[in-house]
Every structure is written in C-alpha cells, then in structure tokens.
Motif scaffolding. Structure first.
Motif, mmCIF file in Angstrom:
data_model
loop_
_atom_site.group_PDB
_atom_site.id
_atom_site.type_symbol
_atom_site.label_atom_id
_atom_site.label_comp_id
_atom_site.label_asym_id
_atom_site.label_seq_id
_atom_site.Cartn_x
_atom_site.Cartn_y
_atom_site.Cartn_z
ATOM 1 N N ARG A 185 -82.986 -10.035 2.704
ATOM 2 C CA ARG A 185 -83.905 -9.989 3.842
ATOM 3 C C ARG A 185 -85.271 -9.436 3.432
ATOM 4 N N ARG A 186 -85.255 -8.472 2.512
ATOM 5 C CA ARG A 186 -86.548 -7.926 2.048
ATOM 6 C C ARG A 186 -87.349 -9.000 1.328
ATOM 7 N N MET A 187 -86.677 -9.842 0.555
ATOM 8 C CA MET A 187 -87.373 -10.924 -0.146
ATOM 9 C C MET A 187 -87.874 -11.969 0.857
ATOM 10 N N ASP A 188 -87.056 -12.298 1.860
ATOM 11 C CA ASP A 188 -87.428 -13.320 2.835
ATOM 12 C C ASP A 188 -88.549 -12.857 3.766
ATOM 13 N N ALA A 189 -88.782 -11.550 3.822
ATOM 14 C CA ALA A 189 -89.788 -11.023 4.741
ATOM 15 C C ALA A 189 -91.197 -11.496 4.406
ATOM 16 N N VAL A 190 -91.398 -12.042 3.210
ATOM 17 C CA VAL A 190 -92.743 -12.491 2.837
ATOM 18 C C VAL A 190 -93.243 -13.602 3.771
ATOM 19 N N GLU A 191 -92.322 -14.288 4.455
ATOM 20 C CA GLU A 191 -92.752 -15.340 5.378
ATOM 21 C C GLU A 191 -93.665 -14.792 6.475
ATOM 22 N N PHE A 192 -93.565 -13.499 6.762
ATOM 23 C CA PHE A 192 -94.351 -12.921 7.859
ATOM 24 C C PHE A 192 -95.840 -12.805 7.513
ATOM 25 N N TYR A 193 -96.185 -12.985 6.228
ATOM 26 C CA TYR A 193 -97.620 -13.016 5.880
ATOM 27 C C TYR A 193 -98.330 -14.151 6.622
ATOM 28 N N GLU A 194 -97.553 -15.144 7.053
ATOM 29 C CA GLU A 194 -98.109 -16.262 7.820
ATOM 30 C C GLU A 194 -98.801 -15.787 9.100
ATOM 31 N N VAL A 220 -103.990 3.574 14.329
ATOM 32 C CA VAL A 220 -103.263 2.637 13.462
ATOM 33 C C VAL A 220 -102.222 1.933 14.324
ATOM 34 N N ILE A 221 -102.032 0.627 14.086
ATOM 35 C CA ILE A 221 -101.083 -0.163 14.877
ATOM 36 C C ILE A 221 -99.974 -0.676 13.958
ATOM 37 N N LEU A 222 -98.720 -0.459 14.374
ATOM 38 C CA LEU A 222 -97.570 -1.018 13.658
ATOM 39 C C LEU A 222 -97.096 -2.248 14.418
ATOM 40 N N PHE A 223 -97.199 -3.396 13.785
ATOM 41 C CA PHE A 223 -96.778 -4.671 14.371
ATOM 42 C C PHE A 223 -95.369 -4.951 13.859
ATOM 43 N N VAL A 224 -94.372 -4.825 14.744
ATOM 44 C CA VAL A 224 -92.969 -4.906 14.335
ATOM 45 C C VAL A 224 -92.424 -6.315 14.574
ATOM 46 N N VAL A 225 -91.766 -6.845 13.537
ATOM 47 C CA VAL A 225 -91.100 -8.154 13.630
ATOM 48 C C VAL A 225 -89.656 -7.979 13.174
ATOM 49 N N ASP A 226 -88.849 -9.015 13.365
ATOM 50 C CA ASP A 226 -87.413 -8.961 13.081
ATOM 51 C C ASP A 226 -87.106 -9.752 11.815
ATOM 52 N N ALA A 227 -86.766 -9.035 10.718
ATOM 53 C CA ALA A 227 -86.492 -9.698 9.443
ATOM 54 C C ALA A 227 -85.210 -10.510 9.479
ATOM 55 N N ASP A 228 -84.367 -10.249 10.455
ATOM 56 C CA ASP A 228 -83.110 -10.984 10.560
ATOM 57 C C ASP A 228 -83.323 -12.368 11.170
ATOM 58 N N HIS A 229 -84.240 -12.466 12.140
ATOM 59 C CA HIS A 229 -84.439 -13.718 12.863
ATOM 60 C C HIS A 229 -85.679 -14.497 12.425
ATOM 61 N N GLY A 230 -86.559 -13.861 11.683
ATOM 62 C CA GLY A 230 -87.753 -14.569 11.214
ATOM 63 C C GLY A 230 -88.819 -14.695 12.290
ATOM 64 N N ASP A 247 -82.186 -5.067 5.994
ATOM 65 C CA ASP A 247 -81.112 -4.169 5.586
ATOM 66 C C ASP A 247 -80.549 -4.479 4.199
ATOM 67 N N ASN A 248 -80.999 -5.564 3.590
ATOM 68 C CA ASN A 248 -80.505 -5.879 2.249
ATOM 69 C C ASN A 248 -81.634 -6.534 1.449
ATOM 70 N N GLU A 249 -81.370 -6.760 0.171
ATOM 71 C CA GLU A 249 -82.409 -7.274 -0.722
ATOM 72 C C GLU A 249 -82.840 -8.677 -0.319
ATOM 73 N N ILE A 258 -88.522 -2.816 6.226
ATOM 74 C CA ILE A 258 -87.818 -1.548 6.396
ATOM 75 C C ILE A 258 -86.504 -1.780 7.145
ATOM 76 N N SER A 259 -85.680 -0.750 7.150
ATOM 77 C CA SER A 259 -84.526 -0.685 8.051
ATOM 78 C C SER A 259 -84.648 0.615 8.826
ATOM 79 N N ALA A 260 -84.990 0.511 10.097
ATOM 80 C CA ALA A 260 -85.166 1.720 10.898
ATOM 81 C C ALA A 260 -83.854 2.479 11.051
ATOM 82 N N ILE A 261 -82.738 1.746 11.080
ATOM 83 C CA ILE A 261 -81.440 2.404 11.259
ATOM 84 C C ILE A 261 -81.077 3.251 10.050
#
Length: 435
Positions: free
Chosen positions: A126-135, A85-95, A122-124, A144-147
């Motif tokens: 950013r979690r909502m904005d993360a949908v842009e990564f479906y692109e 399984v591969i985890l592809f990590v992106v940054d929800a803060d920077h898009g 880390d907040n609601e 997620i917030s790893a911290i």
C-alpha cells in the motif's frame, strides 16, 4: 495563539484516528459510521519542542445539499481559514475517487502548505501504491497508518518544520463555561449568539453537536472559554456507540469546567435527565446556573410566571435552591449577556474567602440561635471552624463527635452560611473532624 494544523478529507478516510494519533489522546470520536465528526474538534499536541493545535473536521462532500452536509462543509472552510498547515487525508486502501479530487480542488485555492497523507498504508504494498495520489497535485506525500503509528513521526517532523514560530504560552487560565443539557434545547444557538459566529452547526435535528467544542470569548474585557457539549440523552436511548461516547464526553466537560450552565427548553420543562446532570455537576462542585431557553415561545405569561417556574424547579431539587435561574431566548438574543454577568458572579462566588475569625464569630451566633443536640447523653460541641479552600469553597468544622452530628443540623449550617455569605450558584463542602 498556537499555530494550527487542520485535518481535511472526504468521509471515512481516518481523519479522527489521525487526530487522536497526533494529539496522543482518544479525544475525537472514532467510528466507522459516515458523518460521525460533524463539527471542528480542537486538540493540542507537542513535537520537536513545538506546541500546536490540531483541528479535526467532518468529511467533506462538495455537492450534497443535505442540511447536515452543508453545515459540515462550512465547518471545513472555517477550519482552513484558521490553519497554518493543512493535512489532506486520503485512503491508501481504496485509492483515488471523485470526492478526493473535489477536496484537492478546494485546497488548491488555499495559499497555505498542504501535506498529502495517505492513511491506512498498513503494509509495504500500500505504501508503494500510494504514489498514485500525486495525481491530486500535492507535492509532498506521507503514507502512514494512523492505527499503528507507522509513518506518523516523519509526518510530525515535516509539520513542525512548516509551522510559524510562535512564543510558547502558559496554559490558558480563562474560566470554562460548559453549556449542558438535553439535545435541541439551544446550547449551540446560545454559544453562537454570544460569539456572533457560526462556530457550531445549528439545526433543529436533535443531537447535532456530538463532540464538545471550545471557543475563546471576551466579555467585559475578561476572557472565557465557552464549551458547547453534545446533547445529553436518557441512558436508555443511548443505543449507538457514538452517542454513548458523546455522553461520556459531556460528563468530562462537566468535570473540567468551572461553571456548568444547564439549559432547559421552557416548553418542555424540567425532566429527570436535567435533574441527573445538574446533580452530576454539583457532585463535582462546579458553579451552577439554569437557563430557561425559548422563553419567547411561552405565550401565556404574567408577572408570576417566572416565579412559578422557579418554584417548580426548586421543589424538584430542593437541595439545589441556591442555583440562579434565568429566562432567555438564544434565537432572539434576549438576555443572553445576562448569562455572562451571572456566570462571572458565580465565578467570583467560588473564589470567595472568609477569614477564620469572622467565620467563627458568625458560627458562635448561629450555635447560640440553635444549640447542638445531645447524643448518647453527651452534648455535641463545635469548637471552631475555618475555610480551608476556595474555588470551590470548603469549610472544616472541628468538634467532639462528628459522626453524631444529625443531617438536618448540617443542612441548617449550610442554610445559615448561604443566608449570610450567599455563595450564589456554588456548592458548599462542609467537612467535620474530631478535634
């Protein structure tokens, strides 16, 4: 073998923080500086009744031709090949950025499950904005917030659903051989030569391997774990936090190994830092071997060159004259398998067990040869002794006043034990107790 999950992505998106969160330990180096994680780093974790391995990789840069970046890129490709399984990590803060798209293009070539992990959500908002990564073309997204750990439970649930079912295994009993020493003495080159695999990034840049890397190795039908450690630097030169962490990790590798193999650069000699780390390994009662690497570069050699170098080392650390010394060339693969032969010898020496009756017969003879001295008008007496532990060996001596036994007589006893029973490359612990 346990199933494998790899963590990939561009630099500085929090891959190592996720790795530490998933395995529940601060094992990978975490730092804001770009390029801290250079090699693949393995850890084992457990979730929903399933054990699996996690691989942390360096930040992926598709086009940079810097020698370190190319090495990291190769490491990422190897990690992907090993993964279930591969985890592809992106940054929800920077898009999304172009590097994320390059990683996505790489992962589309993999016929394996890929989970898109939007870290730093880390907040609601950013979690909502993360949908842009479906692109990026990945179907399953986990903000997620790893911290803080937010969202990692759901991610772990999905990982374990995708992993192949493999029967659990007991802890690997294979002996660990830790290759230690200063930067750029050839530790990674030797490990790679033994494995015949580019398991570590090998360049001529000092300090390339910052994390320890464990590799399974079979030699003469026996399994070993080879531990390639970060290059130890003099403490005064450990200025960066990450270099400090690496030094600490090397110390841990020494503590956890069975045999510590100190590599020296034959062109540079035996320095104070080498003496310190050798004594550190002795303190933990590890098996010990010294390798003189790059021996092919020593041009002025005669029949006494090796002997003279050995004498120079033994005179530098006179209490460690039981440590075997080998000359090798990792680059040319000269005598590299002799390293494994001697390592196996040291492993067996650590396990050597001497019966109490045989040891006391031996002790009686050496006490006759050199009787114990008098102290405060009393004759010191050792009534009997026994080996109370193997791997590493520990001997317990029972006597009338152990606090009065001189240090030079203890050394005499150890020399006689080695003269009779060898214990090549193995520290001997002697405990003296009042009967």
């Amino acid at each position: 073998m346990l199933p494998v999950v790899s963590i990939v992505g561009r630099p500085n998106v929090g891959k190592s923080t996720i790795f530490n969160r998933l395995i529940g330990k601060r094992k990978a180096i975490v730092h804001d500086e770009y390029g801290v994680t250079r090699d693949r780093h393995y850890g084992q974790t457990y979730w929903n009744g399933i054990d699996f391995n996690v691989i942390d990789t360096g930040g992926y840069l598709p086009d940079d031709m810097d020698v370190m970046v190319v090495g990291i890129r190769e490491q990422v490709h190897i990690a992907l090949e090993e993964s279930d399984v591969i985890l592809f990590v992106v940054d929800a803060d920077h898009g999304i950025n172009t590097l994320d798209k390059a990683v996505a293009n790489l992962l589309r070539q993999q016929d394996k499950p890929v989970l898109l992990v939007a870290n730093k959500a880390d907040n609601e908002e950013r979690r909502m904005d993360a949908v842009e990564f479906y692109e990026l073309g990945v179907d399953e997204l986990f903000p997620i917030s790893a911290i803080s750990g937010t969202g990692t439970g759901e991610l772990m649930d999905r990982i374990t659903e995708l992993l192949p079912v493999i029967d659990p295994e007991i802890e690997d009993p294979s002996p660990k051989l830790a290759f230690i020493g200063r930067p750029n003495v050839g530790k990674s080159s030797l490990v790679n030569a033994l494995l015949n695999d580019e398991r570590s990034i090998v360049t001529d840049i000092a300090g390339t391997t910052r994390d320890t890397i464990n590799s399974k190795f079979n030699y003469n039908n026996k399994d070993y774990i080879l531990v390639d450690t970060a290059g130890l630097r003099k403490r005064t030169k450990v200025k960066e936090n990450i270099e400090f962490y690496s030094t600490v990790r090397t110390a841990r590798a020494i503590q956890e190994c069975d045999v510590a193999i100190l590599m020296l650069d034959a062109m540079r000699g035996f320095e104070d830092q080498d003496k310190r780390v050798l004594r550190e390994a002795e303190k933990y009662n590890k098996g010990l071997i010294i390798l003189l690497n790059k021996w092919d570069l020593v041009t002025e050699k005669d029949t006494n060159t090796v002997r003279d170098f050995e004498q120079y080392i033994y005179e530098s650390v006179p209490m460690l004259d039981y440590v075997p010394i080998l000359t090798i060339s990792a680059l040319n693969k000269q005598r590299i398998h002799k390293v494994m032969d001697v390592a196996e010898q040291v492993i067996q020496e650590r396990k050597k067990e001497i019966t109490t009756s045989a040891f006391n017969d031996f002790l009686e003879g050496i006490l006759r040869e050199r009787p114990l001295p008098m102290k405060r008008g009393r004759q010191l007496k050792i009534q009997y002794a026994t080996q109370v532990k193997t791997n590493p060996p520990v001997f317990k001596f029972f006597m009338n006043t152990p606090e009065d036994l001189p240090a030079n007589y203890r050394r005499y006893l150890e020399n006689k034990i080695r003269e009779r029973y060898k214990f090549t490359g193995v520290p001997i612990t002697m405990v003296f107790r009042q009967k």
